[in-house]
Design an enzyme around this catalytic site. Structure first.
Site, PDB file in Angstrom:
ATOM      1  N   VAL A 134       0.853  -1.201   0.000  1.00 30.24           N
ATOM      2  CA  VAL A 134       0.000   0.000   0.000  1.00 30.24           C
ATOM      3  C   VAL A 134       0.883   1.243   0.000  1.00 30.24           C
ATOM      4  CG1 VAL A 134      -1.813   1.287   1.217  1.00 30.24           C
ATOM      5  CG2 VAL A 134      -1.737  -1.215   1.392  1.00 30.24           C
ATOM      6  N   ILE A 138       5.555   4.849   0.964  1.00 31.86           N
ATOM      7  CA  ILE A 138       5.013   5.500   2.171  1.00 31.86           C
ATOM      8  C   ILE A 138       4.882   4.450   3.284  1.00 31.86           C
ATOM      9  CG2 ILE A 138       3.047   6.780   3.144  1.00 31.86           C
ATOM     10  CD1 ILE A 138       2.282   7.562   0.263  1.00 31.86           C
ATOM     11  N   GLU A 192      -0.067   1.319 -17.261  1.00 33.69           N
ATOM     12  CA  GLU A 192      -0.021   0.019 -17.944  1.00 33.69           C
ATOM     13  C   GLU A 192      -0.890   0.119 -19.200  1.00 33.69           C
ATOM     14  OE1 GLU A 192       1.178  -2.965 -16.458  1.00 33.69           O
ATOM     15  OE2 GLU A 192       1.748  -2.077 -14.543  1.00 33.69           O
ATOM     16  N   ASP A 203      -7.510  -1.534  -7.907  1.00 32.95           N
ATOM     17  CA  ASP A 203      -6.212  -1.450  -7.222  1.00 32.95           C
ATOM     18  C   ASP A 203      -6.344  -0.671  -5.902  1.00 32.95           C
ATOM     19  OD1 ASP A 203      -3.109  -1.546  -7.368  1.00 32.95           O
ATOM     20  OD2 ASP A 203      -3.547   0.580  -7.090  1.00 32.95           O
ATOM     21  N   LYS A 207      -5.922  -2.023  -1.876  1.00 38.27           N
ATOM     22  CA  LYS A 207      -5.087  -1.364  -0.856  1.00 38.27           C
ATOM     23  C   LYS A 207      -5.935  -0.957   0.349  1.00 38.27           C
ATOM     24  CE  LYS A 207      -1.841   0.124  -4.407  1.00 38.27           C
ATOM     25  NZ  LYS A 207      -1.588   1.129  -5.444  1.00 38.27           N
ATOM     26  N   GLY A 304       7.105   2.627  -8.305  1.00 41.88           N
ATOM     27  CA  GLY A 304       8.461   2.895  -8.801  1.00 41.88           C
ATOM     28  C   GLY A 304       9.489   2.033  -8.086  1.00 41.88           C
TER      29      GLY A 304
HETATM   30  N1  HSE Z   1      -0.462   0.533 -10.146  1.00 40.66           N
HETATM   31  C1  HSE Z   1      -0.303   1.189  -8.898  1.00 40.66           C
HETATM   32  C2  HSE Z   1      -0.631   2.659  -9.034  1.00 40.66           C
HETATM   33  C3  HSE Z   1       1.094   1.113  -8.344  1.00 40.66           C
HETATM   34  O1  HSE Z   1      -0.855   3.164 -10.137  1.00 40.66           O
HETATM   35  O2  HSE Z   1      -0.689   3.323  -8.013  1.00 40.66           O
HETATM   36  C4  HSE Z   1       1.383  -0.176  -7.664  1.00 40.66           C
HETATM   37  O3  HSE Z   1       0.604  -0.367  -6.531  1.00 40.66           O
END
Ligand code: HSE
Length: 438
Positions: A134, A138, A192, A203, A207, A304
């Site tokens: 997550v 951070i 992506e 996503d 988290k 990253g």
């Molecule tokens: N794909 C995620 C984002 C990064 O765009 O925040 C990896 O958790």
């Protein structure tokens, strides 16, 4: 000096960042742990590509067989950094059965199969850490498990998906439609191709499920978290939001309601002066309120190589310290010694109450405004402000309203009726409003 051996499974962006942090800062890390932390083996299907870091392709420590890493008796910590649900779960469970401590960045796996994995860690007496799952770099998991552990967490509100935040920021700054910005983001490597799970809210919901699990000490049913993505947001909505004094962000929100948890992921309008309104580009931020600490804000890069490497290595260090100190018992993955007696439930989405922004597409004829306002009144939805500027979109005009708090169930019923009116030409856009006094 004592040595602690690590095995890495998955040598993509996160794996490479992990290796890089462990090798660049090896002396600092050795001082902090009291032992050398060494990458002994790395498994990946591709062992030939040069990752641009000082591990040479095809080097002896690299293998295409993950089981070689898991079966190595000298390895104490396995970092699962391959992602995905099937094989990754199998490798984690096998590693735990062999008594290895596990670090993972796999948010989808923890959100969807967390209960089984947390239990396996406890049963095998091994550590399981997932700081990188997550918010990238951070340290929010550590903050919730340790720094904020004296508090009842009342609110958690985050920008947890950097791709969506990057897209919304570009749409806002350049006044461009979603499709154009995504195309550019993919071309520049910021998204992506296609960025489906990022832009549809999945996503961020993964988290959020992990954060809720730590806050409440139990895995939550990920599928119960209502989620919406940013695909329906248009430059018109961003412009109207700005005129009304708001920014649009994809928010992940959890609120402790006492008997239930309100959890949701959706685009939201937040006042321009709100601390999260100024989190732009690929950055993430998490705003937490605790009953004693008050408001806390965590901000940084959510993805990253180096930020995620930083997070994974922080987990490796904390496990290595435990190994070094000879700790007999491991901290349970959610940092709760016992599960709360009551199973937490996610509040059904119909019961959510927020002020709303509606953009109706209507013919510019007398009576439209009163008709729509009348239907909203039938559902006890009270209007706070209205904008109609006569901008013509596909033969109709946008009619924008901000409401006071409305029950989601009522808002949806009202929209369904309004969208059937002859004078309404397109589907109504609804965006929830957060952090305002409406
Ligand atoms: N794909 C995620 C984002 C990064 O765009 O925040 C990896 O958790």
């Amino acid at each position: 000096m004592k040595k602690i051996n690590v095995g890495i499974i998955g040598f993509g962006t996160v794996g490479a960042g992990t290796f890089e942090a462990l090798s660049t800062n090896r002396h600092i890390i050795a001082d902090r742990v009291g032992a050398e932390v060494i990458v002994r083996k790395i498994a990946d299907l591709d062992i030939d590509t040069d990752r641009g870091i000082p591990v040479k392709p095809g080097r002896e420590c690299m293998t295409t067989d993950a089981m070689e890493v898991i079966n190595d008796p000298e390895i104490q910590i396995i970092a699962e950094l391959m992602g995905g649900l099937g094989k990754a779960k199998e490798f984690i469970l096998k590693a735990m059965e062999k008594g290895k401590h596990v670090v993972t960045a796999n948010k989808a796996l923890l959100a969807e199969h967390g209960e089984e994995i947390y239990k396996a860690a406890d049963q095998n007496g091994v550590g399981l850490c997932f700081e990188a799952s997550v918010g990238g770099g951070i340290p929010i998991i550590g903050a919730l498990k340790n720094g904020l552990s004296a508090n009842r967490i009342t609110t958690c509100m985050g920008i947890l998906n950097g791709t969506s935040n990057y897209i919304l920021t570009k749409m806002t700054k350049k006044n461009l439609p979603y499709e154009e910005v995504v195309e550019e983001a993919v071309a520049l490597g910021f998204a992506e191709d296609p960025p489906t799970l990022d832009v549809d809210g999945t996503d961020a919901a993964h988290k959020l499920a992990i954060l809720i699990s730590i806050i409440f000490g139990q895995a939550v049913a990920f599928k119960d978290i209502p989620r919406e993505g940013i695909l329906s947001i248009t430059p018109d909505d961003i412009r109207f939001a700005r005129e009304l004094g708001y920014s649009i962000k994809l928010l992940a929100i959890a609120t402790d309601l006492g008997d239930k948890v309100e959890a949701r992921v959706h685009p939201a309008m937040i006042p321009k002066h709100h601390i999260l309104a100024n989190v732009n580009g690929a950055y993430n931020a998490i705003y937490i309120e605790g009953d004693f600490v008050g408001p806390n804000l965590y901000y940084g890069l959510g993805a990253g190589r180096r930020p995620t490497g930083s997070a994974v290595v922080s987990d490796i260090i904390s496990l290595a310290r435990e190994i070094r100190s000879g700790a007999k018992k491991r901290l349970s993955p959610l940092a709760h010694a016992s599960s709360p007696s009551k199973k937490i439930e996610i509040q059904p989405s119909d019961e959510i109450q927020t002020p709303c922004y509606f953009r109706f597409s209507a013919l510019d004829t007398p009576g439209v405004l009163s008709k729509i306002a009348g239907i909203l009144a039938d559902f006890k939805i009270s209007i706070s402000s209205v904008i109609q500027k006569g901008r013509v979109t596909k033969g109709s005009v946008p009619l924008v309203m901000l409401t006071h708090k409305a029950l989601e169930r009522d808002a949806k019923k009202a929209i369904a009726i309004i969208d059937e009116l002859d004078m309404v030409t397109d589907k109504t856009v609804m965006i929830r409003v957060e952090g305002s006094k409406l």
